[in-house]
Structures are given as C-alpha cells and as structure tokens.
Design a protein around this motif. Structure first.
Motif, PDB file in Angstrom:
ATOM      1  N   GLY A   1      54.380  63.093   7.697  1.00  0.00           N
ATOM      2  CA  GLY A   1      54.666  63.690   8.993  1.00  0.00           C
ATOM      3  C   GLY A   1      55.892  63.084   9.655  1.00  0.00           C
ATOM      4  N   LYS A   2      56.622  62.239   8.917  1.00  0.00           N
ATOM      5  CA  LYS A   2      57.778  61.549   9.497  1.00  0.00           C
ATOM      6  C   LYS A   2      59.084  61.977   8.837  1.00  0.00           C
ATOM      7  N   LEU A   3      59.008  62.938   7.921  1.00  0.00           N
ATOM      8  CA  LEU A   3      60.160  63.253   7.085  1.00  0.00           C
ATOM      9  C   LEU A   3      60.474  64.737   7.150  1.00  0.00           C
TER      10      LEU A   3
ATOM     11  N   LEU B   1      56.866  60.934  -5.800  1.00  0.00           N
ATOM     12  CA  LEU B   1      57.532  60.518  -4.557  1.00  0.00           C
ATOM     13  C   LEU B   1      57.541  61.639  -3.529  1.00  0.00           C
ATOM     14  N   LYS B   2      57.817  62.846  -3.951  1.00  0.00           N
ATOM     15  CA  LYS B   2      57.833  63.977  -3.016  1.00  0.00           C
ATOM     16  C   LYS B   2      56.473  64.158  -2.354  1.00  0.00           C
ATOM     17  N   ARG B   3      55.424  64.081  -3.149  1.00  0.00           N
ATOM     18  CA  ARG B   3      54.083  64.281  -2.589  1.00  0.00           C
ATOM     19  C   ARG B   3      53.698  63.143  -1.657  1.00  0.00           C
ATOM     20  N   ALA B   4      54.068  61.920  -2.032  1.00  0.00           N
ATOM     21  CA  ALA B   4      53.727  60.779  -1.178  1.00  0.00           C
ATOM     22  C   ALA B   4      54.416  60.883   0.177  1.00  0.00           C
ATOM     23  N   LEU B   5      55.678  61.309   0.173  1.00  0.00           N
ATOM     24  CA  LEU B   5      56.445  61.388   1.410  1.00  0.00           C
ATOM     25  C   LEU B   5      56.115  62.641   2.224  1.00  0.00           C
ATOM     26  N   ARG B   6      55.692  63.675   1.532  1.00  0.00           N
ATOM     27  CA  ARG B   6      55.474  64.967   2.186  1.00  0.00           C
ATOM     28  C   ARG B   6      54.451  64.902   3.305  1.00  0.00           C
ATOM     29  N   PHE B   7      53.400  64.126   3.122  1.00  0.00           N
ATOM     30  CA  PHE B   7      52.296  64.150   4.075  1.00  0.00           C
ATOM     31  C   PHE B   7      52.346  63.017   5.100  1.00  0.00           C
TER      32      PHE B   7
ATOM     33  N   ILE C   1      56.596  44.479  17.249  1.00  0.00           N
ATOM     34  CA  ILE C   1      57.685  43.901  18.016  1.00  0.00           C
ATOM     35  C   ILE C   1      58.767  44.939  18.302  1.00  0.00           C
ATOM     36  N   ASN C   2      58.920  45.888  17.386  1.00  0.00           N
ATOM     37  CA  ASN C   2      59.930  46.950  17.525  1.00  0.00           C
ATOM     38  C   ASN C   2      59.240  48.306  17.431  1.00  0.00           C
ATOM     39  N   PRO C   3      58.691  48.817  18.525  1.00  0.00           N
ATOM     40  CA  PRO C   3      57.913  50.066  18.485  1.00  0.00           C
ATOM     41  C   PRO C   3      58.679  51.249  17.909  1.00  0.00           C
ATOM     42  N   GLU C   4      60.001  51.247  18.053  1.00  0.00           N
ATOM     43  CA  GLU C   4      60.784  52.372  17.540  1.00  0.00           C
ATOM     44  C   GLU C   4      60.778  52.428  16.007  1.00  0.00           C
ATOM     45  N   LEU C   5      60.290  51.352  15.352  1.00  0.00           N
ATOM     46  CA  LEU C   5      60.187  51.335  13.894  1.00  0.00           C
ATOM     47  C   LEU C   5      58.802  51.741  13.403  1.00  0.00           C
ATOM     48  N   GLN C   6      57.949  52.159  14.306  1.00  0.00           N
ATOM     49  CA  GLN C   6      56.566  52.458  13.933  1.00  0.00           C
ATOM     50  C   GLN C   6      56.478  53.568  12.891  1.00  0.00           C
ATOM     51  N   GLU C   7      57.295  54.615  13.044  1.00  0.00           N
ATOM     52  CA  GLU C   7      57.262  55.710  12.077  1.00  0.00           C
ATOM     53  C   GLU C   7      57.770  55.259  10.708  1.00  0.00           C
ATOM     54  N   LEU C   8      58.669  54.283  10.711  1.00  0.00           N
ATOM     55  CA  LEU C   8      59.171  53.744   9.454  1.00  0.00           C
ATOM     56  C   LEU C   8      58.048  53.059   8.679  1.00  0.00           C
ATOM     57  N   THR C   9      57.118  52.469   9.407  1.00  0.00           N
ATOM     58  CA  THR C   9      55.968  51.827   8.772  1.00  0.00           C
ATOM     59  C   THR C   9      55.169  52.829   7.951  1.00  0.00           C
ATOM     60  N   THR C  10      55.007  54.041   8.492  1.00  0.00           N
ATOM     61  CA  THR C  10      54.288  55.089   7.772  1.00  0.00           C
ATOM     62  C   THR C  10      55.013  55.473   6.490  1.00  0.00           C
ATOM     63  N   LEU C  11      56.341  55.599   6.562  1.00  0.00           N
ATOM     64  CA  LEU C  11      57.110  55.942   5.370  1.00  0.00           C
ATOM     65  C   LEU C  11      56.989  54.875   4.294  1.00  0.00           C
ATOM     66  N   PHE C  12      57.037  53.608   4.698  1.00  0.00           N
ATOM     67  CA  PHE C  12      56.928  52.541   3.705  1.00  0.00           C
ATOM     68  C   PHE C  12      55.521  52.482   3.111  1.00  0.00           C
ATOM     69  N   GLY C  13      54.532  52.920   3.859  1.00  0.00           N
ATOM     70  CA  GLY C  13      53.190  53.031   3.294  1.00  0.00           C
ATOM     71  C   GLY C  13      53.168  54.036   2.156  1.00  0.00           C
ATOM     72  N   ALA C  14      53.878  55.164   2.349  1.00  0.00           N
ATOM     73  CA  ALA C  14      53.959  56.183   1.308  1.00  0.00           C
ATOM     74  C   ALA C  14      54.775  55.686   0.117  1.00  0.00           C
ATOM     75  N   ILE C  15      55.868  54.992   0.391  1.00  0.00           N
ATOM     76  CA  ILE C  15      56.709  54.448  -0.683  1.00  0.00           C
ATOM     77  C   ILE C  15      55.928  53.434  -1.505  1.00  0.00           C
ATOM     78  N   GLU C  16      55.170  52.587  -0.823  1.00  0.00           N
ATOM     79  CA  GLU C  16      54.355  51.584  -1.511  1.00  0.00           C
ATOM     80  C   GLU C  16      53.372  52.253  -2.463  1.00  0.00           C
TER      81      GLU C  16
END
Length: 399
Positions: free
Chosen positions: A129-131, A121-127, A61-76
C-alpha cells in the motif's frame, strides 16, 4: 513460512534525529519533496537486533520514514523467499534451473529464476500500500503494482517508486556462484496525479509524467539495499546515513544486525574487473590498472585480482576488504554493461555511504539522470584513494 518475534536481549543503542529543528524539505527537478538525511546521534554498536526492530526504532524517531518501514518488511520477506529458491534450485525437483525461453527488453535470455524472483518481489511490494510504480530489469517498462498491467496507477497513499534487479548474476546460478538482489527506493513526484476521467492522449500524457518518477538520478534515492545469496544470506542497506549489514539467522527466521557501520578501507590492493576486456578499455584506465598490477601505482602496492562476475558478490567483497570493482566502458560497449537505474545508482549509494567512490571515470554515477529505464552506464567503484587515482588519470587524459 513462519516468522518469529524474538527478544535477543540486545539494547538498541542508536537513535536518529535531525540536526536542527523539523526536517526541511526541498524540491528536486521532478518536484519531489525529499527529506533531509537523518543524522545518527551515535553509531549503533549493539549487534544482534533484528531488521524489524531496527526499522521500527528508525520510524519512531523519524515518523516520516514510517511507510519506508513497511516497504523494507516486504523486501525482507522477498529476500528470504528468493534465498530459499536459490538454495533449492540445484535439486532436480525444483525445476527452476535453465532458461525460460523468453528474452527480456535488453535482448538477454531470461533464466527461469529471473522470472520467478521478479514475480516474488512484485507480489511482496504490491500489497504494502506504499508503492505506486516499480521498474525491474525483467520488465519492458515501469509497471503498475496494483493491477499488474503495463498501465500505471497512482494513488495518493502510494509514496514510493521502487527499482530493482531481482537476481543479479543469474547466469551463474546454475554453477552455485553467489547471486543477489539490488533495490533502490525513490519518492513519488507530488505533482503526479492522474484524472480518472481522462481519455485518450490526455491519459497518456499524465501517465508519462508519472512514469518519469522512475527516471531520477541516484542523488534522489531515499534508500538502497542489496541481498546477497551466498554462504549466508546478507541484507545490506542505507537510508542515507551510513551502511548497515544484516545477516539472516535461519534458526529464528530473522535478519539480525551483524555490522552496524560498514566502512570500506580507503586504500587497497585488490582489483575486480573482467580483465579479458583490458585491451578495449579507455587508455587512462588501462594505464592505472597496469601500474597497480606492477606495484608502481600511488600506493606502491602490487594488486591482486578477485573477480566473481556477479556485481552483488564482487561489491560485497569490495566493501568488506577494500578494492576497486568495475565494469568500465570499452570499444565493444561504450556505454558500459551495467544498468544505471537499478544497478549502478543503488550500489553507488551504498558504496558512497560506506566511504567509497563510484564513478564512470569522468562523472559521479549518482549524479547521472537516466533517460531510459534500462540505460547502461560504465562503473568504477571502491576504495577512495584508489578510485581517485582513476579519476586523476581520466582528468589528465582529457586535457
């Protein structure tokens, strides 16, 4: 670790849209282009959907949040890994208890789990590509997530700045007391651009401008979350419209939505402070807390005390049952003890989105612009009516 795509039969009944036309964009003091907050057309009432499905629907519904979805996948993924580390830490074979032998930038002895969870956390977020930049309690300064060095590297696709406390309450982990992870997400400054051919002081100046991305007030937060490692593993998040609680279902390896609309009661009868420091607090806070304990405060209720000593655990309980949590300023720590950037601001964002208030006593925590990554701040947060009583006491004190 295996992850399974499971259909739970739940209908995702919430949709996101913007109130009028395309999302307007505004410039902040850092020239960060931030989106208008997403507006929920209806509250999602169907529990049981996974975090992955939730974020997927949000990004559709909010395409501009798509990259945020990737980050939350890493956080999860990181929260699942840290949850397992914490649960296994008591086993003799784990070798994760005790001290690492190092001291972090704040002069605190680092627990082994502090260092390990920071690395997870660093390793999860590192890959993802959104950070581009992250700041952590366990790092001396914001670090580059690409090379792992202290030099910041900015890429055009690196949209976000992530700040976190990898294991809040780690001093209690040896006793099996609840601990947690706190995360805040900001957008990058669009003007942040490092010339690959720069040399010497020129590079330092460019990197300093980019590192300023981490020194943003909480009002610039795009999202915030915490994971609580306790009787269950919880992941509580906000994207700026409401607060959502997910619980880890270990049988399927997924976080599932357990509370789609976390709302803190407006009035309570619980305080959550280290009351051994009462005599060192500001006079107005001493007076308010004394009245609460005597039952002579505005609500007329006699307050009881519940204090864990782990911010995530105390705030989680406060969100669910109501109350006032605080680590206020005192004569020993006039600036408080909690860190503004990666503890105070993200947790204040979550609290406010659940209907609560977060203040220093005289100022909204979310509006304070940090001057240093590890800057400390006094905090009192919780039920609206009760915290307003604290604000009124401070206002009268200043007159």
């Amino acid at each position: 670790m295996k992850f399974f795509a499971v259909s739970l039969g739940a209908v995702f009944a919430c949709t996101l849209s913007f109130s009028s036309g395309p999302p307007p964009r505004r410039k902040t003091a850092l020239n960060v282009a931030t989106r208008a907050k997403p507006v929920f057309d209806e509250v999602c009432e169907q529990t049981g959907i996974t975090l992955k499905r939730f974020m997927t629907e949000v990004s559709l519904i909010n395409p501009e949040l798509q990259e945020l979805t990737t980050l939350f996948g890493a956080i999860e993924t990181a929260c699942k890994a840290i949850s397992n580390l914490v649960k296994r830490s008591q086993l003799p074979s784990s070798e994760t208890l005790g001290y690492e032998g190092n001291v972090n930038v704040q002069g605190e002895d680092q627990k082994k789990l502090d260092v390990i969870t920071n690395s997870v956390l660093k390793r999860a977020l590192r890959f993802t590509g959104k950070l581009g930049v992250l700041a952590s309690e366990e790092e001396d300064a914001p670090v580059d997530v690409i090379g792992g060095s202290k030099q910041v590297v900015i890429d055009e696709s690196d949209r976000y700045v992530v700040v976190f406390d990898p294991l809040d309450g780690s001093s209690n982990v040896d006793a099996g007391i609840p601990t947690g992870t706190i995360i805040g997400i900001y957008e990058h400054d669009e003007s942040c651009d490092i010339d690959v051919e720069c040399m010497g002081d020129e590079c330092v100046e460019q990197e300093a401008r980019c590192l300023a991305n981490t020194l943003q007030p909480g009002t610039n937060l795009v999202a915030a979350a915490y994971c609580l490692y306790s009787s269950s593993t919880f992941l509580v998040l906000t994207l700026g419209t409401g607060t959502y609680m997910f619980t880890l279902d270990e049988t399927i390896g997924e976080f599932v939505l357990s509370n789609p609309d976390v709302r803190i009661p407006e009035t309570s009868s619980i305080i959550s402070f280290n009351e051994a420091n009462t005599h060192m607090w500001d006079e107005p806070l001493q007076q308010v807390v004394t009245k609460w304990k005597e039952g002579t405060g505005k609500s007329g209720k006699k307050f009881s005390s519940r204090y864990i000593g782990s911010m995530v655990g105390d705030v989680h309980r406060t969100l669910l049952y109501g109350g006032v949590f605080g680590y206020p300023a005192d004569t020993k720590n006039p600036s408080g003890k909690l860190r503004l950037l990666y503890e105070g601001a993200p947790m204040s964002f979550i609290m406010e989105q659940a209907g609560g208030i977060a203040t220093t006593g005289t100022q909204r925590v979310m509006e304070i612009a940090p001057e240093a990554v590890h800057q400390r701040v006094p905090i009192v947060m919780g039920s609206k009516n009760d915290v307003e009583e604290v604000l009124e006491a401070y206002a009268d004190w200043k007159k």
